[in-house]
Design a protein around this motif. Structure first.
Motif, PDB file in Angstrom:
ATOM      1  N   MET A   1       0.703   5.659  10.578  1.00 35.20           N
ATOM      2  CA  MET A   1       1.201   6.276   9.359  1.00 35.20           C
ATOM      3  C   MET A   1       1.373   7.766   9.594  1.00 35.20           C
ATOM      4  O   MET A   1       0.641   8.361  10.391  1.00 35.20           O
ATOM      5  N   PRO A   2       2.342   8.409   8.929  1.00 39.23           N
ATOM      6  CA  PRO A   2       2.554   9.839   9.158  1.00 39.23           C
ATOM      7  C   PRO A   2       1.406  10.687   8.638  1.00 39.23           C
ATOM      8  O   PRO A   2       0.574  10.233   7.832  1.00 39.23           O
ATOM      9  N   ILE A   3       1.353  11.908   9.110  1.00 40.48           N
ATOM     10  CA  ILE A   3       0.413  12.911   8.620  1.00 40.48           C
ATOM     11  C   ILE A   3       1.215  13.923   7.807  1.00 40.48           C
ATOM     12  O   ILE A   3       2.075  14.626   8.340  1.00 40.48           O
ATOM     13  N   LEU A   4       0.950  13.979   6.525  1.00 36.88           N
ATOM     14  CA  LEU A   4       1.724  14.801   5.598  1.00 36.88           C
ATOM     15  C   LEU A   4       0.778  15.598   4.717  1.00 36.88           C
ATOM     16  O   LEU A   4      -0.275  15.094   4.308  1.00 36.88           O
ATOM     17  N   GLY A   5       1.177  16.831   4.406  1.00 37.78           N
ATOM     18  CA  GLY A   5       0.430  17.611   3.433  1.00 37.78           C
ATOM     19  C   GLY A   5      -0.355  18.749   4.041  1.00 37.78           C
ATOM     20  O   GLY A   5      -0.156  19.133   5.204  1.00 37.78           O
ATOM     21  N   PRO A   6      -1.265  19.323   3.263  1.00 41.49           N
ATOM     22  CA  PRO A   6      -1.994  20.517   3.687  1.00 41.49           C
ATOM     23  C   PRO A   6      -2.790  20.304   4.968  1.00 41.49           C
ATOM     24  O   PRO A   6      -3.261  19.204   5.254  1.00 41.49           O
TER      25      PRO A   6
ATOM     26  N   LEU B   1      -0.347  26.374   5.927  1.00 37.15           N
ATOM     27  CA  LEU B   1       0.269  25.512   6.939  1.00 37.15           C
ATOM     28  C   LEU B   1       0.286  24.075   6.437  1.00 37.15           C
ATOM     29  O   LEU B   1      -0.763  23.498   6.148  1.00 37.15           O
ATOM     30  N   ILE B   2       1.482  23.488   6.342  1.00 37.82           N
ATOM     31  CA  ILE B   2       1.670  22.126   5.852  1.00 37.82           C
ATOM     32  C   ILE B   2       2.123  21.246   7.010  1.00 37.82           C
ATOM     33  O   ILE B   2       2.936  21.663   7.845  1.00 37.82           O
ATOM     34  N   LEU B   3       1.619  20.024   7.049  1.00 37.69           N
ATOM     35  CA  LEU B   3       1.909  19.098   8.138  1.00 37.69           C
ATOM     36  C   LEU B   3       2.961  18.075   7.727  1.00 37.69           C
ATOM     37  O   LEU B   3       2.926  17.548   6.614  1.00 37.69           O
ATOM     38  N   ALA B   4       3.871  17.791   8.638  1.00 35.11           N
ATOM     39  CA  ALA B   4       4.885  16.747   8.425  1.00 35.11           C
ATOM     40  C   ALA B   4       5.195  16.144   9.788  1.00 35.11           C
ATOM     41  O   ALA B   4       6.207  16.467  10.419  1.00 35.11           O
ATOM     42  N   THR B   5       4.337  15.246  10.237  1.00 32.64           N
ATOM     43  CA  THR B   5       4.421  14.753  11.605  1.00 32.64           C
ATOM     44  C   THR B   5       3.855  13.344  11.693  1.00 32.64           C
ATOM     45  O   THR B   5       3.402  12.774  10.703  1.00 32.64           O
ATOM     46  N   GLY B   6       3.914  12.759  12.898  1.00 34.44           N
ATOM     47  CA  GLY B   6       3.303  11.456  13.132  1.00 34.44           C
ATOM     48  C   GLY B   6       4.044  10.286  12.523  1.00 34.44           C
ATOM     49  O   GLY B   6       3.440   9.257  12.210  1.00 34.44           O
ATOM     50  N   HIS B   7       5.365  10.369  12.390  1.00 39.27           N
ATOM     51  CA  HIS B   7       6.131   9.314  11.713  1.00 39.27           C
ATOM     52  C   HIS B   7       6.350   8.072  12.572  1.00 39.27           C
ATOM     53  O   HIS B   7       6.827   7.059  12.061  1.00 39.27           O
ATOM     54  N   TYR B   8       6.061   8.145  13.839  1.00 41.42           N
ATOM     55  CA  TYR B   8       6.150   7.030  14.781  1.00 41.42           C
ATOM     56  C   TYR B   8       7.513   6.331  14.684  1.00 41.42           C
ATOM     57  O   TYR B   8       8.544   6.965  14.891  1.00 41.42           O
ATOM     58  N   ARG B   9       7.563   5.036  14.329  1.00 38.87           N
ATOM     59  CA  ARG B   9       8.837   4.301  14.322  1.00 38.87           C
ATOM     60  C   ARG B   9       9.679   4.584  13.077  1.00 38.87           C
ATOM     61  O   ARG B   9      10.817   4.129  13.009  1.00 38.87           O
ATOM     62  N   ASN B  10       9.127   5.277  12.099  1.00 38.42           N
ATOM     63  CA  ASN B  10       9.806   5.378  10.806  1.00 38.42           C
ATOM     64  C   ASN B  10      10.281   6.787  10.465  1.00 38.42           C
ATOM     65  O   ASN B  10      10.479   7.107   9.294  1.00 38.42           O
TER      66      ASN B  10
ATOM     67  N   LEU C   1       1.012  11.959  -1.590  1.00 38.15           N
ATOM     68  CA  LEU C   1       0.653  12.816  -0.466  1.00 38.15           C
ATOM     69  C   LEU C   1      -0.790  12.643   0.016  1.00 38.15           C
ATOM     70  O   LEU C   1      -1.026  12.587   1.234  1.00 38.15           O
ATOM     71  N   PRO C   2      -1.782  12.542  -0.863  1.00 34.44           N
ATOM     72  CA  PRO C   2      -3.162  12.432  -0.369  1.00 34.44           C
ATOM     73  C   PRO C   2      -3.413  11.228   0.534  1.00 34.44           C
ATOM     74  O   PRO C   2      -4.325  11.264   1.373  1.00 34.44           O
ATOM     75  N   HIS C   3      -2.616  10.182   0.404  1.00 30.57           N
ATOM     76  CA  HIS C   3      -2.793   9.003   1.252  1.00 30.57           C
ATOM     77  C   HIS C   3      -2.487   9.292   2.718  1.00 30.57           C
ATOM     78  O   HIS C   3      -2.885   8.514   3.599  1.00 30.57           O
ATOM     79  N   PHE C   4      -1.776  10.395   2.984  1.00 32.91           N
ATOM     80  CA  PHE C   4      -1.317  10.680   4.342  1.00 32.91           C
ATOM     81  C   PHE C   4      -1.956  11.942   4.915  1.00 32.91           C
ATOM     82  O   PHE C   4      -1.469  12.499   5.891  1.00 32.91           O
ATOM     83  N   SER C   5      -3.066  12.367   4.330  1.00 32.78           N
ATOM     84  CA  SER C   5      -3.762  13.562   4.783  1.00 32.78           C
ATOM     85  C   SER C   5      -4.321  13.376   6.191  1.00 32.78           C
ATOM     86  O   SER C   5      -4.790  12.286   6.551  1.00 32.78           O
TER      87      SER C   5
ATOM     88  N   GLY D   1       0.829  -1.201   0.000  1.00 34.52           N
ATOM     89  CA  GLY D   1       0.000   0.000   0.000  1.00 34.52           C
ATOM     90  C   GLY D   1       0.857   1.241   0.000  1.00 34.52           C
ATOM     91  O   GLY D   1       2.081   1.175  -0.187  1.00 34.52           O
ATOM     92  N   ALA D   2       0.239   2.369   0.232  1.00 37.06           N
ATOM     93  CA  ALA D   2       0.932   3.648   0.147  1.00 37.06           C
ATOM     94  C   ALA D   2       2.074   3.753   1.160  1.00 37.06           C
ATOM     95  O   ALA D   2       3.130   4.308   0.859  1.00 37.06           O
ATOM     96  N   MET D   3       1.876   3.220   2.379  1.00 35.44           N
ATOM     97  CA  MET D   3       2.922   3.313   3.398  1.00 35.44           C
ATOM     98  C   MET D   3       4.160   2.532   2.983  1.00 35.44           C
ATOM     99  O   MET D   3       5.286   3.030   3.101  1.00 35.44           O
ATOM    100  N   LEU D   4       3.982   1.309   2.494  1.00 35.41           N
ATOM    101  CA  LEU D   4       5.125   0.535   2.042  1.00 35.41           C
ATOM    102  C   LEU D   4       5.789   1.226   0.852  1.00 35.41           C
ATOM    103  O   LEU D   4       7.027   1.283   0.783  1.00 35.41           O
ATOM    104  N   ASP D   5       5.001   1.756  -0.076  1.00 35.07           N
ATOM    105  CA  ASP D   5       5.577   2.462  -1.224  1.00 35.07           C
ATOM    106  C   ASP D   5       6.429   3.634  -0.761  1.00 35.07           C
ATOM    107  O   ASP D   5       7.530   3.856  -1.275  1.00 35.07           O
TER     108      ASP D   5
END
Length: 362
Positions: free
Chosen positions: A296-301, A307-316, A340-344, A59-63
């Motif tokens: 999964m991380p939270i990325l994008g608008p 304001l753009i988000l780049a957070t929630g990466h947890y173990r990765n 990017l839309p997969h991580f909104s 899925g998107a996370m593995l990609d």
């Protein structure tokens, strides 16, 4: 109000610095604002680059993880060329021992698995496992130092000791109000990790991780590959440190190591690899990873246009640093970003939004 820059990155950990550096490489003017970069999740990491050993489903996370892993050789080489510093990137492969037999086509029995460990032995409970030659590691602390040096060399100001009011009630088009004055930018990037929930109502929670390091002689390092079991991982460094981790505790920002946490990690490490028994514990530490409900991380608008988000990466977080930097920079530079839309943040219902205090510090 200070002079407007193209972008302000809020957060001075590896994710924040990686984004700032990528934006600067693309010709944008950037500032980094942070309260205390030494508290970042950088210090609660072992630096594994393990999308396959983590068994992330397709899925998107593995990609995203596989793409980011593929960026690491050139990315760390570019940072080294700028700074002369080694980030400790080591494509050493990852061995994933298991205590239960499976019918997976990639399964290797104990004897075959032991061939990857010529100077060490596996515990008697191990019956086999998996070998992931494309996975590897980076020394997260060395990478952080390298990024700090690269950011400095690129002329990016990093302003420490910054406190910020609740962003959900801020008018960023009028500037970012802090305890050190008002900062203005065309775009703001929120990369505050486990502390994000204090700034915006999005579901990022701290997950405490305790870790320890054994000390072996660098000239006689018993492991040349990472061991990734179901309840513990062991990451050898070329300087003789052997990282053992990690707990995953839902205890808020409760600090300090605990006897049970460290003892449990040590026992599980020796159960997995008895060869490590003679080596003393040289260091113990803890940190806070930014966890989301789906890991999964939270990325994008965000809900605010600038304001753009780049957070929630947890173990990765370490693994995803170069890909996150590219995705966020592409978004700001108006380049197509199909992942990017997969991580909104909008994938989460409103009921998952945490309560937060009125004042936040980053």
């Amino acid at each position: 109000m200070q002079q407007t820059t193209d972008a302000i990155v809020i957060g001075g950990g590896i994710i924040g610095l990686s984004i700032a550096l990528e934006l600067r490489w693309r010709g944008l003017s950037v500032q980094v604002l942070t309260k205390d970069s030494s508290t970042a999740a950088t210090y609660a990491a072992a630096g594994m680059l393990a999308p396959q050993a983590e068994e992330i489903p397709p899925g998107a996370m593995l990609d995203l993880c596989l793409w980011s892993r593929s960026l690491y050789p050139d990315w760390t080489a570019k940072i080294a060329a700028c700074t002369g510093l080694d980030s400790g990137y080591w494509p050493c492969g990852i061995l994933a021992p298991r205590q239960r037999l499976t019918n997976h086509p990639d399964w290797q029995d104990r004897d075959r698995l032991s061939q990857y460990l010529p100077q060490a032995s596996l515990g008697p409970a191990i019956v086999g496992g998996y070998w992931f030659p494309q996975d590897g590691q980076v020394d997260n602390r060395a990478l952080f130092r390298s990024l700090q040096a690269a950011v400095h060399q690129a002329g990016i100001p990093v302003i420490e000791g910054i406190s910020i009011d609740d962003l959900s009630r801020s008018r960023l088009d009028q500037g970012l109000i802090t305890n050190q004055g008002t900062f203005s930018a065309a775009q703001y990037i929120l990369a505050t990790g486990a502390w994000t929930q204090e700034l915006l109502p999005i579901p990022v929670q701290p997950r405490k991780g305790q870790m320890l390091a054994l000390q072996a002689p660098p000239s006689a390092l018993p492991l040349q590959t990472v061991l990734f079991a179901e309840d513990v991982y062991i990451v050898p460094r070329r300087d003789g440190r052997i990282i053992v981790g990690a707990t995953s505790e839902n205890v808020g920002f409760l600090p300090h190591n605990t006897k049970s946490g460290i003892q449990g990690l040590h026992e599980r490490a020796l159960h997995l690899c008895p060869t490590l028994a003679p080596y003393p514990i040289g260091e113990q530490w803890w940190g806070f990873r930014p966890s989301t409900p789906d890991e999964m991380p939270i990325l994008g608008p965000s809900s605010q246009a600038n304001l753009i988000l780049a957070t929630g990466h947890y173990r990765n977080g370490i693994l995803l640093a170069p890909a996150t930097a590219q995705l966020i920079a592409d978004s700001i530079c108006n380049k197509p970003t199909p992942l990017l839309p997969h991580f909104s943040y909008q994938r989460f219902p409103a009921t998952t939004q945490p309560d937060r205090p009125p004042l936040a510090k980053v």
